[in-house]
Design an enzyme around this catalytic site. Structure first.
Site, PDB file in Angstrom:
ATOM      1  N   LEU A 288       0.804  -1.193  -0.038  1.00 20.65           N
ATOM      2  CA  LEU A 288       0.174   0.055   0.111  1.00 20.65           C
ATOM      3  C   LEU A 288       0.879   1.308  -0.045  1.00 20.65           C
ATOM      4  O   LEU A 288       2.101   1.048   0.317  1.00 20.65           O
ATOM      5  CB  LEU A 288      -0.991   0.018   1.246  1.00 20.65           C
ATOM      6  N   CYS A 289       0.401   2.407  -0.439  1.00 20.00           N
ATOM      7  CA  CYS A 289       1.020   3.887  -0.211  1.00 20.00           C
ATOM      8  C   CYS A 289       1.457   4.014   0.792  1.00 20.00           C
ATOM      9  O   CYS A 289       0.976   3.691   1.908  1.00 20.00           O
ATOM     10  CB  CYS A 289      -0.360   4.700  -0.564  1.00 20.00           C
ATOM     11  N   PRO A 290       2.800   4.572   0.964  1.00 23.82           N
ATOM     12  CA  PRO A 290       3.500   5.097  -0.128  1.00 23.82           C
ATOM     13  C   PRO A 290       4.502   3.929  -0.680  1.00 23.82           C
ATOM     14  O   PRO A 290       5.568   4.301  -1.378  1.00 23.82           O
ATOM     15  CB  PRO A 290       4.067   6.267   0.464  1.00 23.82           C
TER      16      PRO A 290
END
Length: 76
Positions: free
Chosen positions: A14-16
């Site tokens: 997942l981000c980042p």
């Protein structure tokens, strides 16, 4: 440039994290080098083009395939 494309499999991250991995790999390569990033994070569709614009890299290709996104980025 020898035409080699380095691949990063960031599916499931997942981000980042996908962009951080892309940034780290590009930093180790010279201008003109290409990196293919595979990601499942929906935010990558926004984050990767934004990162490329801000960092001076070229987003050569971006496509959505079978539940993940694939990007081809050229070091600027």
């Amino acid at each position: 440039m020898d035409g080699t494309v380095t691949e990063i499999d960031a599916r499931g991250l997942l981000c980042p994290l996908p962009v951080l991995r892309l940034r780290k790999r590009l930093a180790a390569l010279g201008p003109g080098a290409r990196v293919r990033l595979l990601a499942t994070d929906p935010a990558s569709w926004i984050d990767v083009p934004h990162f490329c614009r801000e960092a001076g890299h070229r987003l050569v290709e971006a496509e959505s395939l079978n539940g993940h996104h694939r990007y081809l980025v050229e070091h600027g």
